[in-house]
Design a protein around this motif. Structure first.
Motif, PDB file in Angstrom:
ATOM      1  N   ASN A 334      11.889 -40.988 -34.950  1.00 49.34           N
ATOM      2  CA  ASN A 334      11.571 -41.992 -33.945  1.00 49.34           C
ATOM      3  C   ASN A 334      11.565 -43.397 -34.559  1.00 49.34           C
ATOM      4  O   ASN A 334      10.823 -43.667 -35.507  1.00 49.34           O
ATOM      5  CB  ASN A 334      10.197 -41.695 -33.324  1.00 49.34           C
ATOM      6  N   GLU A 335      12.424 -44.267 -34.039  1.00 47.30           N
ATOM      7  CA  GLU A 335      12.463 -45.693 -34.367  1.00 47.30           C
ATOM      8  C   GLU A 335      12.471 -45.988 -35.872  1.00 47.30           C
ATOM      9  O   GLU A 335      11.666 -46.765 -36.378  1.00 47.30           O
ATOM     10  CB  GLU A 335      11.298 -46.405 -33.677  1.00 47.30           C
ATOM     11  N   PRO A 336      13.387 -45.400 -36.619  1.00 50.29           N
ATOM     12  CA  PRO A 336      13.426 -45.640 -38.065  1.00 50.29           C
ATOM     13  C   PRO A 336      13.794 -47.075 -38.429  1.00 50.29           C
ATOM     14  O   PRO A 336      13.457 -47.544 -39.522  1.00 50.29           O
ATOM     15  CB  PRO A 336      14.494 -44.655 -38.559  1.00 50.29           C
ATOM     16  N   ASN A 337      14.480 -47.787 -37.527  1.00 53.93           N
ATOM     17  CA  ASN A 337      14.852 -49.171 -37.826  1.00 53.93           C
ATOM     18  C   ASN A 337      13.646 -50.097 -37.951  1.00 53.93           C
ATOM     19  O   ASN A 337      13.743 -51.180 -38.533  1.00 53.93           O
ATOM     20  CB  ASN A 337      15.825 -49.710 -36.777  1.00 53.93           C
ATOM     21  N   LEU A 338      12.487 -49.670 -37.443  1.00 53.28           N
ATOM     22  CA  LEU A 338      11.276 -50.471 -37.621  1.00 53.28           C
ATOM     23  C   LEU A 338      10.816 -50.468 -39.075  1.00 53.28           C
ATOM     24  O   LEU A 338       9.967 -51.284 -39.459  1.00 53.28           O
ATOM     25  CB  LEU A 338      10.148 -49.944 -36.723  1.00 53.28           C
ATOM     26  N   ASP A 339      11.382 -49.576 -39.886  1.00 52.71           N
ATOM     27  CA  ASP A 339      11.032 -49.507 -41.310  1.00 52.71           C
ATOM     28  C   ASP A 339      12.036 -50.241 -42.195  1.00 52.71           C
ATOM     29  O   ASP A 339      11.889 -50.235 -43.420  1.00 52.71           O
ATOM     30  CB  ASP A 339      10.943 -48.037 -41.760  1.00 52.71           C
ATOM     31  N   PHE A 340      13.043 -50.864 -41.603  1.00 48.83           N
ATOM     32  CA  PHE A 340      14.073 -51.530 -42.400  1.00 48.83           C
ATOM     33  C   PHE A 340      13.486 -52.608 -43.309  1.00 48.83           C
ATOM     34  O   PHE A 340      13.837 -52.703 -44.496  1.00 48.83           O
ATOM     35  CB  PHE A 340      15.135 -52.161 -41.499  1.00 48.83           C
ATOM     36  N   ASP A 341      12.608 -53.438 -42.774  1.00 46.09           N
ATOM     37  CA  ASP A 341      12.072 -54.551 -43.556  1.00 46.09           C
ATOM     38  C   ASP A 341      11.149 -54.077 -44.668  1.00 46.09           C
ATOM     39  O   ASP A 341      11.199 -54.581 -45.795  1.00 46.09           O
ATOM     40  CB  ASP A 341      11.319 -55.527 -42.650  1.00 46.09           C
ATOM     41  N   SER A 342      10.303 -53.088 -44.378  1.00 49.40           N
ATOM     42  CA  SER A 342       9.304 -52.658 -45.362  1.00 49.40           C
ATOM     43  C   SER A 342       9.870 -51.694 -46.391  1.00 49.40           C
ATOM     44  O   SER A 342       9.403 -51.655 -47.541  1.00 49.40           O
ATOM     45  CB  SER A 342       8.104 -52.009 -44.657  1.00 49.40           C
ATOM     46  N   ARG A 343      10.864 -50.890 -46.019  1.00 50.16           N
ATOM     47  CA  ARG A 343      11.378 -49.857 -46.916  1.00 50.16           C
ATOM     48  C   ARG A 343      12.794 -50.116 -47.409  1.00 50.16           C
ATOM     49  O   ARG A 343      13.253 -49.449 -48.347  1.00 50.16           O
ATOM     50  CB  ARG A 343      11.330 -48.484 -46.223  1.00 50.16           C
ATOM     51  N   GLY A 344      13.485 -51.031 -46.765  1.00 48.39           N
ATOM     52  CA  GLY A 344      14.864 -51.314 -47.157  1.00 48.39           C
ATOM     53  C   GLY A 344      15.835 -50.619 -46.226  1.00 48.39           C
ATOM     54  O   GLY A 344      15.822 -49.390 -46.116  1.00 48.39           O
ATOM     55  N   LYS A 345      16.679 -51.406 -45.566  1.00 47.61           N
ATOM     56  CA  LYS A 345      17.612 -50.847 -44.587  1.00 47.61           C
ATOM     57  C   LYS A 345      18.543 -49.809 -45.212  1.00 47.61           C
ATOM     58  O   LYS A 345      18.779 -48.738 -44.634  1.00 47.61           O
ATOM     59  CB  LYS A 345      18.421 -51.989 -43.961  1.00 47.61           C
ATOM     60  N   ASP A 346      19.056 -50.100 -46.405  1.00 49.77           N
ATOM     61  CA  ASP A 346      20.028 -49.203 -47.036  1.00 49.77           C
ATOM     62  C   ASP A 346      19.433 -47.822 -47.311  1.00 49.77           C
ATOM     63  O   ASP A 346      20.075 -46.797 -47.055  1.00 49.77           O
ATOM     64  CB  ASP A 346      20.540 -49.810 -48.342  1.00 49.77           C
ATOM     65  N   VAL A 347      18.198 -47.785 -47.848  1.00 50.02           N
ATOM     66  CA  VAL A 347      17.617 -46.498 -48.202  1.00 50.02           C
ATOM     67  C   VAL A 347      17.214 -45.716 -46.953  1.00 50.02           C
ATOM     68  O   VAL A 347      17.318 -44.483 -46.922  1.00 50.02           O
ATOM     69  CB  VAL A 347      16.423 -46.661 -49.164  1.00 50.02           C
ATOM     70  N   VAL A 348      16.786 -46.407 -45.892  1.00 46.52           N
ATOM     71  CA  VAL A 348      16.457 -45.706 -44.646  1.00 46.52           C
ATOM     72  C   VAL A 348      17.712 -45.079 -44.052  1.00 46.52           C
ATOM     73  O   VAL A 348      17.697 -43.909 -43.632  1.00 46.52           O
ATOM     74  CB  VAL A 348      15.794 -46.665 -43.637  1.00 46.52           C
ATOM     75  N   ILE A 349      18.806 -45.816 -44.027  1.00 42.75           N
ATOM     76  CA  ILE A 349      20.052 -45.276 -43.478  1.00 42.75           C
ATOM     77  C   ILE A 349      20.573 -44.131 -44.341  1.00 42.75           C
ATOM     78  O   ILE A 349      21.062 -43.114 -43.822  1.00 42.75           O
ATOM     79  CB  ILE A 349      21.101 -46.392 -43.338  1.00 42.75           C
ATOM     80  N   GLY A 371      16.420 -41.782 -32.629  1.00 44.14           N
ATOM     81  CA  GLY A 371      15.746 -42.574 -31.608  1.00 44.14           C
ATOM     82  C   GLY A 371      15.566 -44.027 -32.006  1.00 44.14           C
ATOM     83  O   GLY A 371      14.467 -44.444 -32.379  1.00 44.14           O
ATOM     84  N   TRP A 372      16.630 -44.835 -31.898  1.00 43.62           N
ATOM     85  CA  TRP A 372      16.554 -46.243 -32.290  1.00 43.62           C
ATOM     86  C   TRP A 372      15.640 -47.022 -31.355  1.00 43.62           C
ATOM     87  O   TRP A 372      15.617 -46.775 -30.150  1.00 43.62           O
ATOM     88  CB  TRP A 372      17.943 -46.867 -32.296  1.00 43.62           C
ATOM     89  N   SER A 373      14.930 -48.014 -31.910  1.00 45.72           N
ATOM     90  CA  SER A 373      13.943 -48.752 -31.118  1.00 45.72           C
ATOM     91  C   SER A 373      14.559 -49.831 -30.246  1.00 45.72           C
ATOM     92  O   SER A 373      13.876 -50.398 -29.390  1.00 45.72           O
ATOM     93  CB  SER A 373      12.894 -49.397 -32.041  1.00 45.72           C
ATOM     94  N   ASN A 374      15.857 -50.125 -30.456  1.00 46.04           N
ATOM     95  CA  ASN A 374      16.492 -51.179 -29.671  1.00 46.04           C
ATOM     96  C   ASN A 374      17.986 -50.909 -29.527  1.00 46.04           C
ATOM     97  O   ASN A 374      18.517 -49.950 -30.115  1.00 46.04           O
ATOM     98  CB  ASN A 374      16.244 -52.558 -30.311  1.00 46.04           C
ATOM     99  N   THR A 375      18.642 -51.743 -28.774  1.00 44.98           N
ATOM    100  CA  THR A 375      20.080 -51.557 -28.554  1.00 44.98           C
ATOM    101  C   THR A 375      20.895 -52.063 -29.739  1.00 44.98           C
ATOM    102  O   THR A 375      22.001 -51.581 -29.976  1.00 44.98           O
ATOM    103  CB  THR A 375      20.526 -52.299 -27.285  1.00 44.98           C
ATOM    104  N   GLN A 376      20.342 -53.006 -30.495  1.00 47.39           N
ATOM    105  CA  GLN A 376      21.095 -53.604 -31.596  1.00 47.39           C
ATOM    106  C   GLN A 376      21.369 -52.613 -32.718  1.00 47.39           C
ATOM    107  O   GLN A 376      22.373 -52.728 -33.428  1.00 47.39           O
ATOM    108  CB  GLN A 376      20.340 -54.812 -32.162  1.00 47.39           C
ATOM    109  N   SER A 377      20.496 -51.642 -32.908  1.00 45.46           N
ATOM    110  CA  SER A 377      20.662 -50.668 -33.990  1.00 45.46           C
ATOM    111  C   SER A 377      21.426 -49.422 -33.557  1.00 45.46           C
ATOM    112  O   SER A 377      21.723 -48.559 -34.386  1.00 45.46           O
ATOM    113  CB  SER A 377      19.281 -50.247 -34.521  1.00 45.46           C
TER     114      SER A 377
END
Length: 505
Positions: A334-349, A371-377
């Motif tokens: 659920n909404e993994p893109n919300l962790d991009f800033d704190s954990r690093g986008k590359d490692v989350v993906i 389950g992306w949190s927005n349309t942009q991701s």
């Protein structure tokens, strides 16, 4: 009287003697036990890095047909444990540029190469984050004296990230073949010789699942009395059965539920809660509802050294439920893109990418989404998921444009509006919030947009809740109060005006 005092004194002396002897015996026993702990090699050698619950890549031995002495189960288990420990301590060493634990799992000659490599990386400010995901060892030889082993490990999948001065300079996933010689020393199977015989870039063999018949008209579900704590001591089949009937009678055909990673036991899955999850699917089947299971709720680490534990967690749940008739799809997170800033986008993906492979390698019949949190991701990993899920809590006037943009970017995958809704809370913590009538108008409007764009959907959520755990939205009361009032049914069990628009039909 004098005789009585003598008897008392005599009794005290005898009791003191007995206590003294007991203390001496206890002391000797404790000393003996302490000395015996030296037989535990992890304490004897001060080894603090252990594989248990820290490193669990998938490992499958080839049938034992080795030359030399037959390999018994006890020796094979010891060899396997020490082999994986050797990988683990090496990866910790490469990440930290420290040598702790190396001497326990590598002989003098083998550890020299490791020490030299670590020293070089330390001098050049290089560090490596790596993990192995799969091992397929073959036992080639076991000496007659039981002191030497040769194995070949094929199709070793290894993910690594290389940093120079804390800047990522290389990210790769490789498939390799390793040849190793082990010696038994001090109770350890230590690696004496290790050669990488072949390596190539890893190519996923998983395939997409056909979703032509996908027709999701659903809702995100938690019971009203225990939201975000559905499984455990408060689990109620009667409550779930009643709620699922309400959902089915409202014209919906599916639900989305959540598996919390830590709550379900991480790598060692809690089988009581797994059984409750299965019972939930049983109830869904009775009510002719399909279920989207969202994995890894409340997980946010993504550390490379955590990956093998995550994989074993997912593997256990998937294999327990993949044949259930009510299962519709797997939602990785659920909404993994919300962790991009704190954990690093590359490692989350990267984590999501490998997790898709894990799910599909264990279940090639049910579709996978994120389950992306927005349309942009939404377009991230669009070629690996089977359908694209996005959430929308923004201005409805912008939704139609956002959908058209996604359809251009993602022309060949179904789109599912997986979360949407409006809180009907307007009180002391939000004097300008929305009313129940506003909420009803919102759902009427968004169902029109859904119909016009031929979207599939899962709204948020069936009930208003009396209490929201702080882990969901934090402690701020204006956030908690708003989150409590997204439901179609209020806290008194009465349907709100928006209920008439719970489905577009």
């Amino acid at each position: 009287m004098v005789g009585l005092n003598k008897n008392i004194l005599r009794s005290i002396l005898i009791a003191s003697y007995i206590i003294l002897i007991a203390l001496i015996i206890y002391g000797i026993s404790a000393l003996f036990s302490y000395l015996n702990t030296g037989a535990d090699r992890s304490k004897m050698l001060h080894t603090e890095i252990k594989k248990v619950d820290q490193y669990l890549p998938k490992l499958v031995w080839a049938p034992l047909q080795n030359e030399g002495r037959p390999m018994d189960k006890e020796n094979l288990n010891a060899l396997q444990n020490d082999y994986l420990d050797a990988w683990y301590v090496k990866q910790i060493a490469y990440k930290t540029n420290k040598t702790a634990g190396i001497k326990d799992y590598y002989t003098d000659s083998a550890r020299k190469n490791l020490y030299d490599f670590i020293a070089h990386n330390n001098a050049e400010d290089i560090s490596i984050e790596a993990t192995t995901l799969n091992h397929n060892p073959t036992l080639e030889f076991f000496s007659e004296d039981g002191q030497l082993v040769v194995i070949t490990d094929r199709d070793v999948i290894e993910y690594k990230r290389v940093f120079k001065a804390d800047k990522l300079v290389l990210e790769t996933t490789e498939t390799s073949i390793y040849k190793m010689v082990f010696l038994l020393e001090d109770g350890f199977w230590r690696i004496r010789h290790l050669v990488k015989e072949d390596t190539e870039i890893y190519k996923s063999k998983t395939k997409t699942v056909a979703v032509d018949s996908l027709n999701i008209k659903g809702i995100n579900y938690y019971p009203q009395a225990n939201p975000w704590q559905m499984f455990g001591d408060t689990f109620s089949k009667d409550t779930i059965s009643k709620d699922f009937k309400i959902i089915k009678d409202a014209g919906l055909n599916s639900i989305r539920i959540f598996v919390q990673y830590e709550d379900f036991g991480k790598a060692a899955v809690d089988y009581k809660k797994l059984e409750q999850l299965k019972q939930t699917l049983d109830i869904a089947e009775v009510n002719d509802l399909k279920v989207v299971i969202t994995l890894f709720d409340f997980y946010g680490n993504y550390d490379v050294m955590d990956w093998t534990l995550n994989h074993r967690h997912a593997e256990t749940i998937i294999n327990a439920l993949k044949n259930h008739k009510a299962l519709l799809a797997w939602d990785i997170k659920n909404e993994p893109n919300l962790d991009f800033d704190s954990r690093g986008k590359d490692v989350v993906i990267a984590w999501l990418n490998t997790m898709i492979d894990v799910v599909k390698s264990n279940d090639n019949l049910h579709p996978v989404t994120i389950g992306w949190s927005n349309t942009q991701s939404a377009s991230i990993l669009k070629d690996k998921v089977d359908f694209v899920s996005f959430h929308y809590y923004e201005d409805l006037d912008q939704l139609d444009t956002a959908i058209k943009t996604m359809k251009t970017d993602i022309p060949n995958k179904p789109l599912v509006l997986q979360e949407f809704g409006l809180s009907s809370y307007s009180g002391i913590w939000n004097l300008f919030g929305s009313s129940e009538e506003d909420q009803s108008e919102y759902h009427k409007k968004i169902q029109g947009i859904i119909a016009d764009n031929n979207l599939q959907f899962m709204s948020w959520t069936l009930y208003d809740f009396a209490e929201i755990p702080k882990e969901v939205v934090g402690r701020l009361p204006w956030r908690k109060r708003a989150q409590e009032h997204f439901g179609f049914i209020n806290q008194n069990g009465e349907t709100k005006p928006a209920f008439q628009y719970i489905s577009k039909e």
